[in-house]
Design a protein around this motif. Structure first.
Motif, PDB file in Angstrom:
ATOM      1  N   SER A  33      24.227   8.105  -4.535  1.00  0.00           N
ATOM      2  CA  SER A  33      23.988   6.907  -5.336  1.00  0.00           C
ATOM      3  C   SER A  33      22.654   6.305  -4.910  1.00  0.00           C
ATOM      4  CB  SER A  33      25.111   5.888  -5.139  1.00  0.00           C
ATOM      5  OG  SER A  33      25.072   5.367  -3.831  1.00  0.00           O
ATOM      6  N   HIS A  34      22.229   5.322  -5.675  1.00  0.00           N
ATOM      7  CA  HIS A  34      20.963   4.656  -5.355  1.00  0.00           C
ATOM      8  C   HIS A  34      21.048   3.943  -4.006  1.00  0.00           C
ATOM      9  CE1 HIS A  34      19.792   5.839  -9.230  1.00  0.00           C
ATOM     10  NE2 HIS A  34      20.318   4.840  -9.906  1.00  0.00           N
ATOM     11  N   VAL A  39      19.492   3.433   1.754  1.00  0.00           N
ATOM     12  CA  VAL A  39      19.895   3.387   3.169  1.00  0.00           C
ATOM     13  C   VAL A  39      19.191   4.488   3.965  1.00  0.00           C
ATOM     14  CG1 VAL A  39      21.842   3.754   4.743  1.00  0.00           C
ATOM     15  CG2 VAL A  39      22.097   2.249   2.787  1.00  0.00           C
ATOM     16  N   ILE A  40      19.155   5.685   3.435  1.00  0.00           N
ATOM     17  CA  ILE A  40      18.504   6.787   4.143  1.00  0.00           C
ATOM     18  C   ILE A  40      17.002   6.553   4.261  1.00  0.00           C
ATOM     19  CG2 ILE A  40      17.966   9.246   4.002  1.00  0.00           C
ATOM     20  CD1 ILE A  40      20.825   9.627   2.944  1.00  0.00           C
ATOM     21  N   CYS A  41      16.376   6.041   3.208  1.00  0.00           N
ATOM     22  CA  CYS A  41      14.946   5.742   3.282  1.00  0.00           C
ATOM     23  C   CYS A  41      14.653   4.621   4.275  1.00  0.00           C
ATOM     24  CB  CYS A  41      14.401   5.416   1.902  1.00  0.00           C
ATOM     25  SG  CYS A  41      14.264   6.869   0.843  1.00  0.00           S
ATOM     26  N   LEU A  42      15.553   3.660   4.374  1.00  0.00           N
ATOM     27  CA  LEU A  42      15.383   2.607   5.381  1.00  0.00           C
ATOM     28  C   LEU A  42      15.493   3.173   6.798  1.00  0.00           C
ATOM     29  CD1 LEU A  42      17.305  -0.447   3.893  1.00  0.00           C
ATOM     30  CD2 LEU A  42      14.870  -0.282   4.388  1.00  0.00           C
ATOM     31  N   THR A  43      16.403   4.114   7.009  1.00  0.00           N
ATOM     32  CA  THR A  43      16.495   4.717   8.345  1.00  0.00           C
ATOM     33  C   THR A  43      15.231   5.508   8.667  1.00  0.00           C
ATOM     34  OG1 THR A  43      17.679   6.667   7.545  1.00  0.00           O
ATOM     35  CG2 THR A  43      19.003   4.833   8.356  1.00  0.00           C
ATOM     36  N   ILE A  44      14.633   6.146   7.664  1.00  0.00           N
ATOM     37  CA  ILE A  44      13.366   6.849   7.888  1.00  0.00           C
ATOM     38  C   ILE A  44      12.285   5.861   8.324  1.00  0.00           C
ATOM     39  CG2 ILE A  44      11.495   8.120   6.759  1.00  0.00           C
ATOM     40  CD1 ILE A  44      13.652   9.391   4.957  1.00  0.00           C
ATOM     41  N   ALA A  45      12.213   4.725   7.631  1.00  0.00           N
ATOM     42  CA  ALA A  45      11.203   3.717   7.967  1.00  0.00           C
ATOM     43  C   ALA A  45      11.434   3.132   9.360  1.00  0.00           C
ATOM     44  CB  ALA A  45      11.202   2.611   6.917  1.00  0.00           C
ATOM     45  N   ILE A  46      12.673   2.855   9.698  1.00  0.00           N
ATOM     46  CA  ILE A  46      12.989   2.297  11.018  1.00  0.00           C
ATOM     47  C   ILE A  46      12.670   3.307  12.114  1.00  0.00           C
ATOM     48  CG2 ILE A  46      14.896   1.535  12.502  1.00  0.00           C
ATOM     49  CD1 ILE A  46      16.147   0.334   9.921  1.00  0.00           C
ATOM     50  N   ILE A  80       9.639   8.128  -2.088  1.00  0.00           N
ATOM     51  CA  ILE A  80      10.772   9.052  -2.197  1.00  0.00           C
ATOM     52  C   ILE A  80      11.927   8.364  -2.927  1.00  0.00           C
ATOM     53  CG2 ILE A  80      12.564  10.253  -0.899  1.00  0.00           C
ATOM     54  CD1 ILE A  80      10.404  10.834   1.236  1.00  0.00           C
ATOM     55  N   ALA A  81      12.248   7.146  -2.540  1.00  0.00           N
ATOM     56  CA  ALA A  81      13.345   6.421  -3.186  1.00  0.00           C
ATOM     57  C   ALA A  81      13.049   6.174  -4.660  1.00  0.00           C
ATOM     58  CB  ALA A  81      13.590   5.092  -2.463  1.00  0.00           C
ATOM     59  N   LEU A  82      11.832   5.775  -4.974  1.00  0.00           N
ATOM     60  CA  LEU A  82      11.482   5.527  -6.372  1.00  0.00           C
ATOM     61  C   LEU A  82      11.574   6.797  -7.210  1.00  0.00           C
ATOM     62  CD1 LEU A  82       8.479   3.052  -6.009  1.00  0.00           C
ATOM     63  CD2 LEU A  82      10.797   2.547  -6.811  1.00  0.00           C
ATOM     64  N   PHE A  89      10.984   8.079 -15.224  1.00  0.00           N
ATOM     65  CA  PHE A  89       9.662   7.458 -15.193  1.00  0.00           C
ATOM     66  C   PHE A  89       8.638   8.392 -14.557  1.00  0.00           C
ATOM     67  CE2 PHE A  89       6.478   4.562 -13.266  1.00  0.00           C
ATOM     68  CZ  PHE A  89       5.968   4.045 -14.453  1.00  0.00           C
ATOM     69  N   LEU A  90       9.026   9.085 -13.502  1.00  0.00           N
ATOM     70  CA  LEU A  90       8.135  10.063 -12.869  1.00  0.00           C
ATOM     71  C   LEU A  90       7.820  11.196 -13.843  1.00  0.00           C
ATOM     72  CD1 LEU A  90       6.668  10.980 -10.290  1.00  0.00           C
ATOM     73  CD2 LEU A  90       8.749  12.207  -9.691  1.00  0.00           C
ATOM     74  N   LEU A  91       8.802  11.649 -14.582  1.00  0.00           N
ATOM     75  CA  LEU A  91       8.592  12.679 -15.591  1.00  0.00           C
ATOM     76  C   LEU A  91       7.625  12.185 -16.662  1.00  0.00           C
ATOM     77  CD1 LEU A  91       9.434  15.471 -16.706  1.00  0.00           C
ATOM     78  CD2 LEU A  91      11.216  14.269 -17.966  1.00  0.00           C
ATOM     79  N   TYR A  92       7.788  10.958 -17.082  1.00  0.00           N
ATOM     80  CA  TYR A  92       6.886  10.360 -18.077  1.00  0.00           C
ATOM     81  C   TYR A  92       5.451  10.305 -17.557  1.00  0.00           C
ATOM     82  CZ  TYR A  92       4.620   6.793 -20.908  1.00  0.00           C
ATOM     83  OH  TYR A  92       3.719   6.110 -21.681  1.00  0.00           O
TER      84      TYR A  92
END
Length: 97
Positions: A33-34, A39-46, A80-82, A89-92
């Motif tokens: 899920s989003h 959460v995983i991206c936040l752990t990467i940043a931390i 990565i999260a976006l 949107f990335l495809l567009y």
């Protein structure tokens, strides 16, 4: 290196291992899920911040160097999260018309 430096390094090493195991457990067990992506991206940043400050020794570095490397660990998980949350949107953006 003093005894307190060793304790500090060991503490942050254990914290990094715990964060890695936490992110792995969530990624493997939870329904995608989003929220999980965030959460995983936040752990990467931390984890990036701990590595920069504690293991690379950039806590006392020139601010330009320190903030440049910090921005990498903020921008990369954000992108990565976006890309995962908004794939249409990335495809567009990347489609040639």
């Amino acid at each position: 290196m003093t005894l307190t430096d060793n304790k500090r390094i060991n503490f942050f090493w254990a914290l990094l291992v715990a964060l890695t195991l936490f992110a792995t457990l969530i990624a493997e067990r939870a329904t995608p899920s989003h929220f999980i992506v965030i959460v995983i991206c936040l752990t990467i940043a931390i984890k990036g911040r701990f590595i920069i400050d504690e293991f690379m020794g950039l806590r006392e570095a020139i601010p330009v160097i320190r903030y440049t490397i910090h921005s990498y660990f903020i921008l990369l998980p954000t992108f990565i999260a976006l890309c995962i949350i908004f794939p249409e949107f990335l495809l567009y953006l990347t489609t040639i018309k």
